[in-house]
Design a protein around this motif. Structure first.
Motif, PDB file in Angstrom:
ATOM      1  N   LYS A   1     -10.849  -0.102  -6.418  1.00 57.17           N
ATOM      2  CA  LYS A   1      -9.828   0.751  -5.531  1.00 57.17           C
ATOM      3  C   LYS A   1      -9.750   0.089  -4.275  1.00 57.17           C
ATOM      4  O   LYS A   1     -10.848  -0.225  -3.628  1.00 57.17           O
ATOM      5  N   TYR A   2      -8.589   0.288  -3.572  1.00 58.76           N
ATOM      6  CA  TYR A   2      -8.403  -0.031  -2.296  1.00 58.76           C
ATOM      7  C   TYR A   2      -8.529   1.419  -1.591  1.00 58.76           C
ATOM      8  O   TYR A   2      -8.025   2.283  -2.161  1.00 58.76           O
TER       9      TYR A   2
ATOM     10  N   ILE B   1      -1.454  -2.847   7.868  1.00 61.33           N
ATOM     11  CA  ILE B   1      -1.955  -2.341   6.691  1.00 61.33           C
ATOM     12  C   ILE B   1      -2.644  -3.434   5.895  1.00 61.33           C
ATOM     13  O   ILE B   1      -2.553  -4.202   4.769  1.00 61.33           O
TER      14      ILE B   1
ATOM     15  N   ARG C   1       7.268   2.435   8.317  1.00 61.61           N
ATOM     16  CA  ARG C   1       6.826   1.675   7.344  1.00 61.61           C
ATOM     17  C   ARG C   1       8.295   0.796   6.616  1.00 61.61           C
ATOM     18  O   ARG C   1       8.058  -0.231   6.106  1.00 61.61           O
TER      19      ARG C   1
ATOM     20  N   SER D   1       4.535   5.777  -4.296  1.00 60.14           N
ATOM     21  CA  SER D   1       4.757   5.060  -3.163  1.00 60.14           C
ATOM     22  C   SER D   1       4.734   3.574  -3.495  1.00 60.14           C
ATOM     23  O   SER D   1       5.373   2.388  -2.952  1.00 60.14           O
TER      24      SER D   1
ATOM     25  N   ARG E   1       0.542  -4.793  -5.069  1.00 62.95           N
ATOM     26  CA  ARG E   1       0.065  -5.219  -6.255  1.00 62.95           C
ATOM     27  C   ARG E   1       1.040  -4.936  -7.064  1.00 62.95           C
ATOM     28  O   ARG E   1       1.073  -5.554  -8.525  1.00 62.95           O
TER      29      ARG E   1
ATOM     30  N   THR F   1      -3.230   7.878   3.010  1.00 60.38           N
ATOM     31  CA  THR F   1      -3.046   7.396   4.232  1.00 60.38           C
ATOM     32  C   THR F   1      -3.961   8.026   5.357  1.00 60.38           C
ATOM     33  O   THR F   1      -4.846   7.381   5.850  1.00 60.38           O
TER      34      THR F   1
ATOM     35  N   MET G   1      -7.910   8.065   3.938  1.00 55.52           N
ATOM     36  CA  MET G   1      -8.622   6.829   3.991  1.00 55.52           C
ATOM     37  C   MET G   1      -9.092   6.575   5.585  1.00 55.52           C
ATOM     38  O   MET G   1     -10.011   5.851   5.894  1.00 55.52           O
TER      39      MET G   1
ATOM     40  N   PHE H   1     -15.389   5.753  -5.583  1.00 56.04           N
ATOM     41  CA  PHE H   1     -14.162   5.965  -4.419  1.00 56.04           C
ATOM     42  C   PHE H   1     -14.420   7.509  -4.319  1.00 56.04           C
ATOM     43  O   PHE H   1     -14.336   7.936  -3.234  1.00 56.04           O
TER      44      PHE H   1
ATOM     45  N   ALA I   1      -5.994   9.376  -5.672  1.00 56.71           N
ATOM     46  CA  ALA I   1      -6.087  10.434  -4.779  1.00 56.71           C
ATOM     47  C   ALA I   1      -5.244  11.550  -5.335  1.00 56.71           C
ATOM     48  O   ALA I   1      -4.366  12.322  -4.724  1.00 56.71           O
TER      49      ALA I   1
HETATM   50  C1  DP6 Z   1      -6.477   5.815  -4.224  1.00 54.53           C
HETATM   51  O1  DP6 Z   1      -1.605   2.362  -0.762  1.00 54.53           O
HETATM   52  O2  DP6 Z   1      -1.039   4.983  -1.135  1.00 54.53           O
HETATM   53  O3  DP6 Z   1      -4.520   4.905  -4.914  1.00 54.53           O
HETATM   54  O4  DP6 Z   1      -1.603   1.953   2.222  1.00 54.53           O
HETATM   55  O5  DP6 Z   1      -1.608   4.190   3.265  1.00 54.53           O
HETATM   56  O6  DP6 Z   1       0.079   3.638   1.657  1.00 54.53           O
HETATM   57  P1  DP6 Z   1      -1.344   3.387   2.225  1.00 54.53           P
HETATM   58  O7  DP6 Z   1      -1.901   4.012   1.074  1.00 54.53           O
HETATM   59  P2  DP6 Z   1      -2.029   3.677  -0.607  1.00 54.53           P
HETATM   60  O8  DP6 Z   1      -3.467   4.184  -1.063  1.00 54.53           O
HETATM   61  C2  DP6 Z   1      -3.849   3.984  -2.436  1.00 54.53           C
HETATM   62  C3  DP6 Z   1      -5.308   4.329  -2.777  1.00 54.53           C
HETATM   63  C4  DP6 Z   1      -5.796   4.567  -3.934  1.00 54.53           C
HETATM   64  C5  DP6 Z   1      -6.502   3.221  -4.665  1.00 54.53           C
HETATM   65  C6  DP6 Z   1      -5.387   2.092  -4.835  1.00 54.53           C
HETATM   66  O9  DP6 Z   1      -4.635   2.083  -5.464  1.00 54.53           O
HETATM   67  O10 DP6 Z   1      -6.210   1.045  -4.762  1.00 54.53           O
END
Ligand code: DP6
Length: 403
Positions: A24-25, A34, A80, A130, A164, A215, A218, A266, A309
């Motif tokens: 995860k990011y 970003i 954005r 998104s 991605r 957003t 995190m 996460f 999330a």
């Molecule tokens: C939990 O890409 O929606 O899905 O960059 O602020 O737009 P922003 O956030 P976003 O975050 C995704 C978070 C996640 C983990 C993931 O997709 O890696």
């Protein structure tokens, strides 16, 4: 870009996929560009099941840039969105200055755009809308303005995870080191054809909007969670290496274990955030138990879960295990609809459930705990739709129908 007459807008339509991160990011080191605090890795889902479709129209007769999302006009001035538009126009200008010989305005630089976008799945239900949305926007704008090359860095500026969705198959987002973010881009690790047996089941627990968006969530995590700092510095770098190896070797047990551990960590960082953030609900927890007990029953890792999330579970498994696992989900989360409505997407065969299996799972059934299942697999990146009847905007550049 196709040649256009003075009054007729140039229309381009594209589709783009959803992706689900298995590493995860979570957390940014630069909010405007970003830029993430760690690399991440995802599987791009097949567009036959989940996709965003976007039409971009460019015309010198338009008075202003305009945007329609899922049938409703939205504010085009969203920062954005403006970043993505500005970057594409900048590349188009650069291309022209670098010696593109086409007529001055065929790159549409002085012209306004109309953008119309629809999802074939619920927005903001934790289904990465998104990501597909910004990937589709950037891919379609690039086509319309005649821009080519590396575009994931632009999609990233719409929404981090969107970068991605610019590739198909298995994709890593390399966090990069540069301050300007030029090296923070997505790269395909393997194409979708690499692991044809891999299946993905999205268990839609709730189609409601999430309480705390990624957003802001995190942002608070970066400010308050020491676990997140440890994760980004010490855990993810190793996991990225291990995950890429698991994907390359098609080693499902290794892939599955890393996927579940990363999802759990996460959500642990969310709990470590102050005030804490909760994305999982009691149904999500039941699903986690179900998966672990199922794997234990067979003495091997056949199924994995991942949660973003929101409370929806994304299940990864192999084709041969899908019928039984789906039957099990249906048994423990009995729907109030018939099987055909409950299971969408790739067809799933019926399976008999061994009594001992049901007993050893030992959970109380939760009626209607899951709304429906989307059965899918890994798929390709963004595509141009060639059929002009599929444009979402009319020849005048207005939405054809309000959905
Ligand atoms: C939990 O890409 O929606 O899905 O960059 O602020 O737009 P922003 O956030 P976003 O975050 C995704 C978070 C996640 C983990 C993931 O997709 O890696």
């Amino acid at each position: 870009m196709p040649e256009d007459s003075v009054d007729t807008p140039c229309l381009v339509t594209c589709t783009a996929p959803v992706n689900i991160a298995v590493i995860k990011y979570w957390g940014k080191r630069d909010e405007d560009l970003i830029l993430p605090i760690n690399s991440s890795l995802s599987v791009t889902l097949h567009q036959d099941q989940l996709k965003t479709t976007t039409t971009v129209a460019i015309s010198r007769t338009f008075q202003a840039d305009r945007l329609w999302l899922n049938g409703k006009e939205e504010d085009i001035n969203h920062p954005r969105l403006q970043s993505c538009l500005r970057e594409i126009r900048r590349l188009a200008r650069k291309r022209r200055n670098d010696g593109d010989t086409r007529p001055t305005d065929s790159a549409g630089l002085s012209q306004k755009v109309h953008i119309c976008s629809v999802n074939n799945f619920p927005t903001a239900a934790g289904l990465a809308s998104s990501a597909a949305g910004f990937a589709c926007l950037v891919h379609t704008l690039a086509q319309a303005f005649g821009v080519e090359g590396e575009l994931s860095g632009i999609a990233r500026q719409g929404s981090g995870s969107a970068c991605r969705s610019m590739c198909g198959g298995f994709v890593q987002w390399i966090m990069g080191k540069q301050e300007d973010g030029k090296d923070s881009v997505a790269q395909q690790v393997e194409p979708e054809s690499h692991w044809p047996e891999l299946r993905i089941l999205v268990l839609v627990a709730s189609a409601e909007r999430k309480l705390i968006g990624s957003t802001s969530g995190m942002q608070t995590s970066v400010q308050t969670s020491s676990l997140l700092k440890h994760r980004a510095e010490a855990v993810v770098p190793r996991r990225m290496v291990d995950m890429i190896q698991a994907v390359r070797r098609r080693d499902f047990p290794a892939f599955a274990e890393l996927t579940m551990k990363d999802s759990n960590q996460f959500h642990a960082t969310c709990l470590d955030t102050y005030p804490p953030i909760f994305y999982l609900n009691s149904v999500s927890q039941q699903i986690m138990h179900l998966v672990h007990r199922y794997n234990k029953y067979y003495g091997e890792t056949r199924v994995a879960y991942s949660f973003d999330a929101g409370p929806n579970a994304v299940i990864f498994t192999l084709q041969q295990f899908v019928p039984e696992f789906v039957q099990l989900v249906q048994h423990f989360f009995p729907p109030d609809r018939n099987r055909d409505d409950f299971i969408k997407g790739l067809p799933v065969k019926c399976a008999a459930l061994p009594v001992e299996l049901k007993q050893s799972i030992g959970l109380e059934p939760v009626p209607k705990g899951i709304n429906y299942i989307i059965s899918t697999k890994a798929g390709p990146g963004p595509r141009v739709v060639e059929d002009p009847s599929q444009h979402l905007l009319s020849a005048e550049g207005l939405p054809k129908k309000m959905v």
